[in-house]
Scaffold this active site. Structure first.
Site, PDB file in Angstrom:
ATOM      1  N   ASP A 158       0.876  -1.160   0.000  1.00  0.00           N
ATOM      2  CA  ASP A 158       0.000   0.000   0.000  1.00  0.00           C
ATOM      3  C   ASP A 158       0.922   1.221   0.000  1.00  0.00           C
ATOM      4  OD1 ASP A 158      -2.378   1.565   0.326  1.00  0.00           O
ATOM      5  OD2 ASP A 158      -1.954   1.695   2.465  1.00  0.00           O
ATOM      6  N   ASP A 163      -1.917  -0.805   6.124  1.00  0.00           N
ATOM      7  CA  ASP A 163      -2.030  -0.119   7.411  1.00  0.00           C
ATOM      8  C   ASP A 163      -3.473   0.092   7.843  1.00  0.00           C
ATOM      9  OD1 ASP A 163      -2.523   3.292   7.021  1.00  0.00           O
ATOM     10  OD2 ASP A 163      -2.287   1.965   5.297  1.00  0.00           O
ATOM     11  N   ASP A 174      -0.227   5.157   1.134  1.00  0.00           N
ATOM     12  CA  ASP A 174      -0.538   6.146   2.173  1.00  0.00           C
ATOM     13  C   ASP A 174      -0.587   5.505   3.556  1.00  0.00           C
ATOM     14  OD1 ASP A 174      -1.282   8.767   0.677  1.00  0.00           O
ATOM     15  OD2 ASP A 174      -2.339   7.200  -0.429  1.00  0.00           O
TER      16      ASP A 174
END
Length: 241
Positions: free
Chosen positions: A34, A189, A36
C-alpha cells in the site's frame, strides 16, 4: 481504464503450481505495498491541514468524524460541514492544500520500508504498489523519496472499477506478475486494505499507524507496529518458502 481479470489469459493451474510449491507451500515471489500511511505518513499532514484551516477561521474541527474516513475510501462526508453554507470552499481548499504540502515536504519514508525493499531486491522478488490513491499522487511522492524505480508495477485508483476493500487492485498486480495470491505478501495499514488483500488471497501484514490503530485488522496474518519490526526472511519462513 485497466480492469483486472482473474484468471489472466493463458493462466494454467497446473503450470502455475509447477516449481512454485514445495512441501505444500507456495514460494513467495512478490511483495505488494500500500502507499498512504504504509510507506509515507500522508495522513498526518492531511489531518493537520484540515485542523489548521478550521482554526484559522475559528471553526471547531470534528476530528472523530474526520477519522472515520481515514483508510476508508467508501466513507463519504463533507469535511467543511461546520462552515457556513456561504463559505468559499474553493479558497478553503487552496488554504488546506498549502498547509498539507508544507507538512508533506517534511515527511520521510517510514521505518523499515527501505530495508524491506532492499531485501526483496536481493532475493529477486517482484515488487508492486496497490493503492486507493491516484497515480498522480503516489508516483511523484515515490520519485521525491528516490524509491520509484524500486517498483515494477503500480495499480492505483483509476486502474480498477472498484477500490479497496474490493480485491481488484491486488488482482491487477498479481495478474501483471503472473502470480497467485499465496505467492505474494501484502503490506497494509488499514482495515480497508487488509480486507482487500485477504479477498485476493494474499498473505497480509498489517502495520497500523496512530490514525488506523483502532481499525479491525484481525483478518491480517500478522500485525506489527512497524515494518522495521520484521524481516523479509522471517516473513518468508512464516508464509512460504
Amino acid at each position: 481504464m485497466v480492469v483486472a481479470h482473474w484468471p489472466p489469459p493463458g493462466f494454467s493451474v497446473c503450470a502455475s503450481r509447477r516449481g512454485r510449491q514445495r512441501d505444500g507451500q507456495f514460494m513467495i515471489r512478490a511483495l505488494i505495498f500500500d502507499f498512504d500511511g504504509l510507506m509515507l505518513d500522508t495522513e498526518g499532514p492531511l489531518i493537520e491541514s484540515y485542523a489548521a484551516v478550521h482554526a484559522m477561521h475559528g471553526v471547531p474541527f470534528d476530528l472523530p468524524r474526520f477519522m472515520k474516513g481515514v483508510g476508508h475510501a467508501e466513507y463519504a462526508f463533507d469535511p467543511w460541514h461546520g462552515f457556513s453554507p456561504h463559505a468559499d470552499r474553493v479558497q478553503l481548499e487552496v488554504e488546506r492544500r498549502a498547509k498539507r504540502d508544507e507538512g508533506l515536504a517534511r515527511q520521510q519514508v517510514l521505518p523499515g520500508v527501505v530495508a524491506m525493499l532492499d531485501a526483496a531486491r536481493e532475493r529477486g522478488l517482484q515488487v508492486g504498489i496497490a493503492s486507493n490513491s491516484q497515480h498522480s499522487w503516489v508516483e511523484p511522492h515515490l520519485q521525491r523519496l528516490g524509491l520509484h524505480d524500486r517498483f515494477a508495477f503500480f495499480a492505483c485508483r483509476e486502474d480498477a472499477v472498484s477500490p479497496k476493500p474490493e480485491p481488484d487492485l491486488y488482482r491487477l498486480v498479481l495478474n501483471r506478475f503472473g502470480l497467485r495470491g499465496p505467492e505474494a505478501i501484502a503490506f497494509e495499514d488499514s482495515e480497508t486494505g487488509v480486507r482487500a488483500a485477504k479477498r485476493a488471497n494474499l498473505w497480509t501484514v498489517a502495520i497500523p499507524t496512530k490514525h488506523t490503530a483502532h481499525h479491525d485488522l484481525a483478518p491480517a496474518d500478522l500485525r506489527v507496529n512497524s515494518m522495521a519490526d520484521v524481516t523479509l526472511e522471517a516473513l518468508i519462513a512464516r508464509f512460504g518458502t
